[in-house]
Design a protein around this motif. Sequence first.
Motif, PDB file in Angstrom:
ATOM      1  N   ARG A 157       0.835  -1.207   0.000  1.00  0.00           N
ATOM      2  CA  ARG A 157       0.000   0.000   0.000  1.00  0.00           C
ATOM      3  C   ARG A 157       0.867   1.254   0.000  1.00  0.00           C
ATOM      4  NH1 ARG A 157      -4.536   1.736  -2.059  1.00  0.00           N
ATOM      5  NH2 ARG A 157      -5.652   3.235  -0.767  1.00  0.00           N
ATOM      6  N   MET A 158       1.986   1.217   0.687  1.00  0.00           N
ATOM      7  CA  MET A 158       2.951   2.321   0.617  1.00  0.00           C
ATOM      8  C   MET A 158       3.377   2.565  -0.824  1.00  0.00           C
ATOM      9  SD  MET A 158       4.209   3.599   3.676  1.00  0.00           S
ATOM     10  CE  MET A 158       4.351   3.146   5.405  1.00  0.00           C
ATOM     11  N   LEU A 159       3.601   1.466  -1.535  1.00  0.00           N
ATOM     12  CA  LEU A 159       3.996   1.583  -2.929  1.00  0.00           C
ATOM     13  C   LEU A 159       2.895   2.208  -3.772  1.00  0.00           C
ATOM     14  CD1 LEU A 159       6.023   0.827  -5.224  1.00  0.00           C
ATOM     15  CD2 LEU A 159       4.838  -1.372  -5.374  1.00  0.00           C
ATOM     16  N   ASP A 160       1.663   1.794  -3.570  1.00  0.00           N
ATOM     17  CA  ASP A 160       0.546   2.322  -4.353  1.00  0.00           C
ATOM     18  C   ASP A 160       0.327   3.807  -4.090  1.00  0.00           C
ATOM     19  OD1 ASP A 160       0.204  -0.224  -5.314  1.00  0.00           O
ATOM     20  OD2 ASP A 160      -1.392  -0.742  -3.903  1.00  0.00           O
ATOM     21  N   MET A 161       0.534   4.255  -2.869  1.00  0.00           N
ATOM     22  CA  MET A 161       0.270   5.644  -2.501  1.00  0.00           C
ATOM     23  C   MET A 161       1.462   6.563  -2.742  1.00  0.00           C
ATOM     24  SD  MET A 161      -1.904   4.978   1.009  1.00  0.00           S
ATOM     25  CE  MET A 161      -2.364   6.698   1.193  1.00  0.00           C
ATOM     26  N   GLY A 162       2.558   6.017  -3.265  1.00  0.00           N
ATOM     27  CA  GLY A 162       3.710   6.854  -3.606  1.00  0.00           C
ATOM     28  C   GLY A 162       4.571   7.249  -2.427  1.00  0.00           C
ATOM     29  N   PHE A 163       4.571   6.455  -1.356  1.00  0.00           N
ATOM     30  CA  PHE A 163       5.348   6.782  -0.163  1.00  0.00           C
ATOM     31  C   PHE A 163       6.755   6.184  -0.172  1.00  0.00           C
ATOM     32  CE2 PHE A 163       1.207   7.315   2.357  1.00  0.00           C
ATOM     33  CZ  PHE A 163       1.243   8.692   2.168  1.00  0.00           C
ATOM     34  N   ILE A 164       7.122   5.470  -1.213  1.00  0.00           N
ATOM     35  CA  ILE A 164       8.421   4.807  -1.221  1.00  0.00           C
ATOM     36  C   ILE A 164       9.572   5.821  -1.132  1.00  0.00           C
ATOM     37  CG2 ILE A 164       9.943   3.288  -2.504  1.00  0.00           C
ATOM     38  CD1 ILE A 164       7.540   1.946  -1.145  1.00  0.00           C
ATOM     39  N   PRO A 165       9.564   6.949  -1.873  1.00  0.00           N
ATOM     40  CA  PRO A 165      10.653   7.932  -1.703  1.00  0.00           C
ATOM     41  C   PRO A 165      10.752   8.458  -0.274  1.00  0.00           C
ATOM     42  CG  PRO A 165       9.474   8.364  -3.740  1.00  0.00           C
ATOM     43  CD  PRO A 165       8.685   7.325  -3.005  1.00  0.00           C
ATOM     44  N   ASP A 166       9.617   8.757   0.356  1.00  0.00           N
ATOM     45  CA  ASP A 166       9.661   9.211   1.748  1.00  0.00           C
ATOM     46  C   ASP A 166      10.184   8.114   2.661  1.00  0.00           C
ATOM     47  OD1 ASP A 166       8.606  11.612   0.942  1.00  0.00           O
ATOM     48  OD2 ASP A 166       6.540  11.095   1.445  1.00  0.00           O
ATOM     49  N   LEU A 167       9.774   6.891   2.380  1.00  0.00           N
ATOM     50  CA  LEU A 167      10.232   5.776   3.206  1.00  0.00           C
ATOM     51  C   LEU A 167      11.738   5.577   3.075  1.00  0.00           C
ATOM     52  CD1 LEU A 167       9.002   3.667   5.097  1.00  0.00           C
ATOM     53  CD2 LEU A 167       8.822   2.121   3.160  1.00  0.00           C
ATOM     54  N   GLU A 168      12.277   5.727   1.884  1.00  0.00           N
ATOM     55  CA  GLU A 168      13.721   5.598   1.698  1.00  0.00           C
ATOM     56  C   GLU A 168      14.474   6.713   2.409  1.00  0.00           C
ATOM     57  OE1 GLU A 168      14.063   5.608  -2.511  1.00  0.00           O
ATOM     58  OE2 GLU A 168      13.727   3.428  -2.714  1.00  0.00           O
ATOM     59  N   ARG A 169      13.921   7.904   2.404  1.00  0.00           N
ATOM     60  CA  ARG A 169      14.579   9.007   3.115  1.00  0.00           C
ATOM     61  C   ARG A 169      14.580   8.761   4.620  1.00  0.00           C
ATOM     62  NH1 ARG A 169      12.530  15.301   3.630  1.00  0.00           N
ATOM     63  NH2 ARG A 169      14.324  16.017   4.882  1.00  0.00           N
ATOM     64  N   ILE A 170      13.449   8.278   5.134  1.00  0.00           N
ATOM     65  CA  ILE A 170      13.373   7.999   6.577  1.00  0.00           C
ATOM     66  C   ILE A 170      14.359   6.891   6.953  1.00  0.00           C
ATOM     67  CG2 ILE A 170      11.854   7.087   8.370  1.00  0.00           C
ATOM     68  CD1 ILE A 170       9.538   8.508   6.916  1.00  0.00           C
ATOM     69  N   ALA A 171      14.464   5.857   6.127  1.00  0.00           N
ATOM     70  CA  ALA A 171      15.389   4.771   6.420  1.00  0.00           C
ATOM     71  C   ALA A 171      16.830   5.254   6.435  1.00  0.00           C
ATOM     72  CB  ALA A 171      15.206   3.647   5.405  1.00  0.00           C
ATOM     73  N   SER A 172      17.143   6.254   5.618  1.00  0.00           N
ATOM     74  CA  SER A 172      18.510   6.779   5.610  1.00  0.00           C
ATOM     75  C   SER A 172      18.843   7.548   6.880  1.00  0.00           C
ATOM     76  CB  SER A 172      18.702   7.689   4.389  1.00  0.00           C
ATOM     77  OG  SER A 172      17.888   8.855   4.488  1.00  0.00           O
ATOM     78  N   LEU A 173      17.850   7.974   7.623  1.00  0.00           N
ATOM     79  CA  LEU A 173      18.067   8.705   8.874  1.00  0.00           C
ATOM     80  C   LEU A 173      18.214   7.781  10.077  1.00  0.00           C
ATOM     81  CD1 LEU A 173      15.366  11.491   8.328  1.00  0.00           C
ATOM     82  CD2 LEU A 173      17.813  11.652   7.838  1.00  0.00           C
ATOM     83  N   LEU A 174      17.972   6.490   9.887  1.00  0.00           N
ATOM     84  CA  LEU A 174      18.018   5.522  10.985  1.00  0.00           C
ATOM     85  C   LEU A 174      19.412   4.918  11.111  1.00  0.00           C
ATOM     86  CD1 LEU A 174      14.662   3.622  10.277  1.00  0.00           C
ATOM     87  CD2 LEU A 174      15.019   5.586  11.780  1.00  0.00           C
ATOM     88  N   PRO A 175      19.714   4.334  12.252  1.00  0.00           N
ATOM     89  CA  PRO A 175      21.010   3.643  12.392  1.00  0.00           C
ATOM     90  C   PRO A 175      21.106   2.465  11.439  1.00  0.00           C
ATOM     91  CG  PRO A 175      19.989   4.045  14.533  1.00  0.00           C
ATOM     92  CD  PRO A 175      18.950   4.361  13.504  1.00  0.00           C
TER      93      PRO A 175
END
Length: 523
Positions: A157-175
């Motif tokens: 559902r994240m993929l369908d709603m176009g949240f993958i770029p935001d998700l990748e950015r958030i993952a880059s901020l994590l340890p």
Amino acid sequence: MTFEDLGLSAEVLRAVTDAGYNQPTPIQEKAIPWVLQGRDVLGCAQTGTGKTASFTLPMIDILAQGRVRARMPRSLIMTPTRELAQQIAENFNTYGKYTPLSMALLIGGVSFSDQEKALDKGVDVLIATPGRLLDHFERGRVLLTDVRILVVDEADRMLDMGFIPDLERIASLLPQIRQTLLFSATMPPEIRRLADKFLMNPKEVSVAPQSTAASTVRQLVVQVPNERAKRRPLETLMRNEPVGNGIIFCNRKRTVATLYETLKRAGHDVGALHGDMTQDARNETLAAFRDNRIKFLIATDVAGRGLDIEHVSHVFNYDVPLAAEDYIHRIGRTGRAGRSGTAIMLVTPEDKKLYDRVVALLGGKPLEELSDLSVKAPAEAPADAETEAAAGGRTPRGARTRPRRRREAEAADTPGAEADVAEVAAEQAAPAVEEAPAPAAKSERRKRRTPRSVESRPAEVEVTETETVEDAAPTPVQPPRPAADHKPERPRSPERRQREDDTPLGFGKDIPAFMLKSARTGA
């Protein structure tokens, strides 16, 4: 296998028992041991199989040790919708009531100040949607450097709603060193690539074939001739089916609003849920639906993921979903946790391609068809404008009607209509005979309005209705008055004659004094 065999703590087992669960579902049985071991997990199962509890229960035990720091959450759960985030928060409240864990919910439609206060106190579990989490991060209100566990729920559902770029950015901020859990109802290639990027040596858990519906859901289809003919069979199903509570899914927010108004006027107990509603209105509608104060919920796919409402017995697909995978998520709102349910889809000839995709996703077997519904196309508007006018409506502009003479002729052909036509013709002809001399009489009266003395008035003559104006007494003619041009000329005085003769031509009365003086002196 029981929950005790999964290795959960006594506090969590007690909360699970209070919730009324005794045996884990297949996804919980396979995923919980690996999560407790600290492994990355890639889970795939259809909705309604207990995926949420498969990561909330072990997370409570893992986070029981340690302390929180201000603005630095210890775990992060990402969800595509607000409703799913609230659902996960309720699960943590239910299963973690005997464990002193703090939690914060970051979703849109809620005040920033309340969320910032919760972050300042420090939280063990942070549940958020991507957009609101990035808003807080850019404001400097949250730090993600202490996150030990990342959970991505409903990844497809994240993929369908176009949240993958935001998700990748958030993952880059994590340890880099963290435990990542990714759950999805379907596993397209894009989700595979995302899992390869986020997960490290994951344990893949799949409890059912991908993109299949639960076996406890009876799937039916109703063929309708066109889009306008959907409402009647829908109302028939709403009345005849043994519905405890039902969800009616539409593809567009406008359709939800229109269908809500139509069914509300028809007397049905309905509510609406779509993305344009405020968060307070959405919460109020969902609360009323959970409390059985609303029997039918008309919603878009915003409510098609993660909502676990026990008494949903029916799902009506008013529109065939644009994505075949959404059909799995829609009908997953019923038949949850082993309960039976019914899913009915309305299909028009224009929906054939979308319907074929759903059938192909389900294995190629067509759905069971309901043929006992009397579904007819809506009646067309009357072609004859006179029929519309006779029914009380207005004749539309530009509508062609039959000529009056033709209508009278057709009326005369009908039995018993000759007398009526003759009577109408006589009524129309009578005023014309009586009113014919009216213009001549009016012009004659205008001629007789000339003033005259009392002595010159003729004796009153009694005029009958058949007499004409020419038979009355003649009016005496007054002698013509002398014209104004023939007035006798008055003699001029010598002084005036001299002044007028001495005036230079072309200046009239307004002549300069020096010219008048020169004219008088003869200079």
